[in-house]
Design an enzyme around this catalytic site. Structure first.
Site, PDB file in Angstrom:
ATOM      1  N   LYS A   1       0.834  -1.213   0.000  1.00 27.63           N
ATOM      2  CA  LYS A   1       0.000   0.000   0.000  1.00 27.63           C
ATOM      3  C   LYS A   1       0.866   1.260   0.000  1.00 27.63           C
ATOM      4  O   LYS A   1       0.668   2.162  -0.807  1.00 27.63           O
ATOM      5  CB  LYS A   1      -0.925   0.033   1.238  1.00 27.63           C
ATOM      6  CG  LYS A   1      -1.835  -1.167   1.380  1.00 27.63           C
ATOM      7  CD  LYS A   1      -2.718  -1.059   2.603  1.00 27.63           C
ATOM      8  CE  LYS A   1      -1.989  -1.100   3.922  1.00 27.63           C
ATOM      9  NZ  LYS A   1      -1.334  -2.368   4.255  1.00 27.63           N
TER      10      LYS A   1
ATOM     11  N   ARG B   1     -10.178   0.517   8.367  1.00 24.07           N
ATOM     12  CA  ARG B   1      -9.860  -0.902   8.506  1.00 24.07           C
ATOM     13  C   ARG B   1     -11.026  -1.686   9.072  1.00 24.07           C
ATOM     14  O   ARG B   1     -10.940  -2.909   9.127  1.00 24.07           O
ATOM     15  CB  ARG B   1      -8.672  -1.061   9.459  1.00 24.07           C
ATOM     16  CG  ARG B   1      -7.316  -1.046   8.793  1.00 24.07           C
ATOM     17  CD  ARG B   1      -6.289  -0.885   9.891  1.00 24.07           C
ATOM     18  NE  ARG B   1      -5.056  -1.556   9.645  1.00 24.07           N
ATOM     19  CZ  ARG B   1      -3.971  -0.965   9.148  1.00 24.07           C
ATOM     20  NH1 ARG B   1      -4.001   0.272   8.754  1.00 24.07           N
ATOM     21  NH2 ARG B   1      -2.858  -1.642   9.024  1.00 24.07           N
TER      22      ARG B   1
ATOM     23  N   ARG C   1      11.618  -5.265   5.088  1.00 24.38           N
ATOM     24  CA  ARG C   1      11.406  -3.858   4.708  1.00 24.38           C
ATOM     25  C   ARG C   1      12.328  -2.955   5.527  1.00 24.38           C
ATOM     26  O   ARG C   1      12.566  -3.171   6.706  1.00 24.38           O
ATOM     27  CB  ARG C   1       9.960  -3.452   5.006  1.00 24.38           C
ATOM     28  CG  ARG C   1       9.775  -1.928   4.943  1.00 24.38           C
ATOM     29  CD  ARG C   1       8.376  -1.473   5.134  1.00 24.38           C
ATOM     30  NE  ARG C   1       7.659  -2.219   6.144  1.00 24.38           N
ATOM     31  CZ  ARG C   1       6.353  -2.222   6.234  1.00 24.38           C
ATOM     32  NH1 ARG C   1       5.631  -1.546   5.377  1.00 24.38           N
ATOM     33  NH2 ARG C   1       5.762  -2.899   7.186  1.00 24.38           N
TER      34      ARG C   1
ATOM     35  N   ARG D   1      11.084  -1.208  11.155  1.00 23.72           N
ATOM     36  CA  ARG D   1       9.940  -0.863  12.003  1.00 23.72           C
ATOM     37  C   ARG D   1       9.793  -1.814  13.183  1.00 23.72           C
ATOM     38  O   ARG D   1      10.003  -3.020  13.051  1.00 23.72           O
ATOM     39  CB  ARG D   1       8.669  -0.892  11.152  1.00 23.72           C
ATOM     40  CG  ARG D   1       8.110   0.479  10.913  1.00 23.72           C
ATOM     41  CD  ARG D   1       7.043   0.475   9.883  1.00 23.72           C
ATOM     42  NE  ARG D   1       5.877  -0.323  10.228  1.00 23.72           N
ATOM     43  CZ  ARG D   1       4.798  -0.411   9.458  1.00 23.72           C
ATOM     44  NH1 ARG D   1       4.754   0.256   8.320  1.00 23.72           N
ATOM     45  NH2 ARG D   1       3.784  -1.150   9.808  1.00 23.72           N
TER      46      ARG D   1
ATOM     47  N   ARG E   1      -0.324  -9.327  12.881  1.00 28.59           N
ATOM     48  CA  ARG E   1      -0.950  -8.250  12.084  1.00 28.59           C
ATOM     49  C   ARG E   1      -1.753  -8.843  10.945  1.00 28.59           C
ATOM     50  O   ARG E   1      -2.840  -8.362  10.620  1.00 28.59           O
ATOM     51  CB  ARG E   1       0.137  -7.287  11.557  1.00 28.59           C
ATOM     52  CG  ARG E   1       0.668  -6.375  12.652  1.00 28.59           C
ATOM     53  CD  ARG E   1       2.000  -5.747  12.284  1.00 28.59           C
ATOM     54  NE  ARG E   1       1.963  -4.987  11.055  1.00 28.59           N
ATOM     55  CZ  ARG E   1       3.042  -4.751  10.295  1.00 28.59           C
ATOM     56  NH1 ARG E   1       4.223  -5.211  10.654  1.00 28.59           N
ATOM     57  NH2 ARG E   1       2.914  -4.048   9.194  1.00 28.59           N
TER      58      ARG E   1
HETATM   59  P1  AP5 Z   1       4.818  -1.547   1.854  1.00 28.26           P
HETATM   60  O1  AP5 Z   1       4.448  -0.758   0.653  1.00 28.26           O
HETATM   61  O2  AP5 Z   1       5.551  -0.847   2.948  1.00 28.26           O
HETATM   62  O3  AP5 Z   1       3.525  -2.316   2.424  1.00 28.26           O
HETATM   63  P2  AP5 Z   1       2.247  -1.787   3.174  1.00 28.26           P
HETATM   64  O4  AP5 Z   1       1.058  -2.454   2.576  1.00 28.26           O
HETATM   65  O5  AP5 Z   1       2.233  -0.280   3.235  1.00 28.26           O
HETATM   66  O6  AP5 Z   1       2.523  -2.442   4.591  1.00 28.26           O
HETATM   67  P3  AP5 Z   1       2.417  -1.892   6.054  1.00 28.26           P
HETATM   68  O7  AP5 Z   1       3.134  -2.914   6.886  1.00 28.26           O
HETATM   69  O8  AP5 Z   1       2.889  -0.476   6.181  1.00 28.26           O
HETATM   70  O9  AP5 Z   1       0.908  -1.976   6.303  1.00 28.26           O
HETATM   71  P4  AP5 Z   1       0.181  -2.061   7.629  1.00 28.26           P
HETATM   72  O10 AP5 Z   1      -1.221  -1.892   7.197  1.00 28.26           O
HETATM   73  O11 AP5 Z   1       0.446  -3.269   8.433  1.00 28.26           O
HETATM   74  O12 AP5 Z   1       0.843  -0.887   8.489  1.00 28.26           O
HETATM   75  P5  AP5 Z   1       0.310   0.527   8.964  1.00 28.26           P
HETATM   76  O13 AP5 Z   1       1.463   1.412   9.063  1.00 28.26           O
HETATM   77  O14 AP5 Z   1      -0.878   0.952   8.160  1.00 28.26           O
HETATM   78  O15 AP5 Z   1       5.642  -2.819   1.354  1.00 28.26           O
HETATM   79  C1  AP5 Z   1       6.145  -3.768   2.283  1.00 28.26           C
HETATM   80  C2  AP5 Z   1       7.508  -4.297   1.778  1.00 28.26           C
HETATM   81  O16 AP5 Z   1       7.303  -5.021   0.562  1.00 28.26           O
HETATM   82  C3  AP5 Z   1       8.526  -3.192   1.448  1.00 28.26           C
HETATM   83  O17 AP5 Z   1       9.805  -3.614   1.812  1.00 28.26           O
HETATM   84  C4  AP5 Z   1       8.425  -3.017  -0.076  1.00 28.26           C
HETATM   85  O18 AP5 Z   1       9.652  -2.586  -0.643  1.00 28.26           O
HETATM   86  C5  AP5 Z   1       8.076  -4.448  -0.507  1.00 28.26           C
HETATM   87  N1  AP5 Z   1       7.247  -4.482  -1.695  1.00 28.26           N
HETATM   88  C6  AP5 Z   1       6.226  -3.636  -2.039  1.00 28.26           C
HETATM   89  N2  AP5 Z   1       5.676  -3.995  -3.209  1.00 28.26           N
HETATM   90  C7  AP5 Z   1       6.356  -5.121  -3.612  1.00 28.26           C
HETATM   91  C8  AP5 Z   1       6.247  -5.971  -4.742  1.00 28.26           C
HETATM   92  N3  AP5 Z   1       5.332  -5.739  -5.695  1.00 28.26           N
HETATM   93  N4  AP5 Z   1       7.096  -7.029  -4.817  1.00 28.26           N
HETATM   94  C9  AP5 Z   1       8.040  -7.285  -3.835  1.00 28.26           C
HETATM   95  N5  AP5 Z   1       8.185  -6.493  -2.751  1.00 28.26           N
HETATM   96  C10 AP5 Z   1       7.345  -5.426  -2.635  1.00 28.26           C
HETATM   97  O19 AP5 Z   1      -0.248   0.171  10.417  1.00 28.26           O
HETATM   98  C11 AP5 Z   1       0.604  -0.150  11.487  1.00 28.26           C
HETATM   99  C12 AP5 Z   1      -0.211  -0.330  12.747  1.00 28.26           C
HETATM  100  O20 AP5 Z   1      -0.885   0.904  13.088  1.00 28.26           O
HETATM  101  C13 AP5 Z   1      -1.347  -1.365  12.680  1.00 28.26           C
HETATM  102  O21 AP5 Z   1      -0.876  -2.669  12.928  1.00 28.26           O
HETATM  103  C14 AP5 Z   1      -2.285  -0.841  13.770  1.00 28.26           C
HETATM  104  O22 AP5 Z   1      -1.840  -1.190  15.053  1.00 28.26           O
HETATM  105  C15 AP5 Z   1      -2.186   0.658  13.621  1.00 28.26           C
HETATM  106  N6  AP5 Z   1      -3.184   1.216  12.696  1.00 28.26           N
HETATM  107  C16 AP5 Z   1      -2.919   1.863  11.519  1.00 28.26           C
HETATM  108  N7  AP5 Z   1      -4.064   2.234  10.918  1.00 28.26           N
HETATM  109  C17 AP5 Z   1      -5.075   1.798  11.717  1.00 28.26           C
HETATM  110  C18 AP5 Z   1      -6.484   1.857  11.606  1.00 28.26           C
HETATM  111  N8  AP5 Z   1      -7.091   2.432  10.562  1.00 28.26           N
HETATM  112  N9  AP5 Z   1      -7.225   1.318  12.606  1.00 28.26           N
HETATM  113  C19 AP5 Z   1      -6.640   0.749  13.688  1.00 28.26           C
HETATM  114  N10 AP5 Z   1      -5.300   0.635  13.837  1.00 28.26           N
HETATM  115  C20 AP5 Z   1      -4.521   1.173  12.868  1.00 28.26           C
END
Ligand code: AP5
Length: 214
Positions: A15, A89, A128, A157, A168
């Site tokens: 994402k 979410r 990552r 992270r 997660r």
């Molecule tokens: P990346 O693009 O970083 O993936 P992402 O989908 O953004 O993953 P996140 O881990 O950031 O998502 P998340 O939803 O768990 O975290 P968030 O910060 O929102 O890519 C990942 C890796 O893959 C990278 O190394 C990249 O280079 C590689 N990659 C990308 N595309 C690729 C491809 N095509 N092929 C190969 N490799 C590839 O949330 C964190 C925490 O915050 C949650 O756990 C929760 O506790 C809290 N939180 C956040 N939002 C909410 C909400 N709305 N409600 C409640 N809690 C929340």
């Protein structure tokens, strides 16, 4: 063209990676509740219960993220659109977002769900690294940082350790199981294959956006 998008997908689905490309192209801000929560942690303003919830791989309470989004979408740079990365979410978050937008006379254009098999997500998240100066996302195997990036600037992270990533993914599956049907029912959901080279996935995202062009 104004564009109000949501990116949904499990941890590591790509994402954030795709959001950066799309936001640059359409000149809209990327609004990531995860980034906002981590910024709060860094600034010392995030309550300890929320820090602990994130560290364990759970979701923070709906109201905490709804309040963040309510403020953020009123900022000047979001007036003509935005990309919500990781919000909503849950169905209560999605309902709150509908209301926030309706109160402002707007609505979502589309919801893009990036599908990636659970077996690939662990490796994606665990390897990552993020450049803390630029926010650029790398992957030690698939998208390694160029040699001029100082390794000391690369952040691993706190929630990107295998056990936490597993939690997660489980949390995503449980808590978002109702979210996709919610958006499907109102015709906003587009599901995309998130596997393949980053540029290939970008091509699919752009194709999906073409289909909603006003
Ligand atoms: P990346 O693009 O970083 O993936 P992402 O989908 O953004 O993953 P996140 O881990 O950031 O998502 P998340 O939803 O768990 O975290 P968030 O910060 O929102 O890519 C990942 C890796 O893959 C990278 O190394 C990249 O280079 C590689 N990659 C990308 N595309 C690729 C491809 N095509 N092929 C190969 N490799 C590839 O949330 C964190 C925490 O915050 C949650 O756990 C929760 O506790 C809290 N939180 C956040 N939002 C909410 C909400 N709305 N409600 C409640 N809690 C929340």
């Amino acid at each position: 063209m104004s564009l109000r998008l949501v990116f949904v997908g499990p941890p590591g689905a790509g994402k954030g990676t795709q959001a950066k490309v799309i936001c640059e192209r359409y000149k809209i801000p990327q609004i990531s509740t995860g980034d906002m929560l981590r910024a709060g942690k860094k600034a010392g303003t995030l309550p300890k219960e929320l820090i602990d919830t994130m560290a364990a791989g759970g979701l923070v309470p709906d109201q905490a993220v709804i309040d963040l989004i309510a403020k953020r979408i009123d900022e000047e740079d979001a007036k003509n659109g935005f990309l919500l990365d990781g919000f909503p979410r849950t169905v209560p978050q999605a309902e709150a977002l509908n209301k926030l937008l309706a109160d402002r006379g707007s609505k979502l254009d589309t919801v893009l769900a990036l599908n990636v098999a659970a077996s690939l997500l662990i490796e994606r998240a665990v390897l990552r690294r993020t450049d803390k100066r630029t926010g650029q996302i790398y992957h030690l195997k698939y998208n390694p940082p160029p040699p001029d990036v100082n390794p000391a600037d690369l952040e691993h992270r706190a929630d990107d350790h295998e056990e936490v990533v597993r939690n997660r993914v489980e949390t995503y599956e449980k808590m978002t199981a109702d979210l996709l049907p919610f958006y499907k029912k109102v015709g906003l959901l587009q599901e995309l294959d998130g596997v393949g080279k980053v540029e290939e996935v970008t091509g699919r995202v752009l194709g999906a956006l073409e289909s909603i062009k006003k």
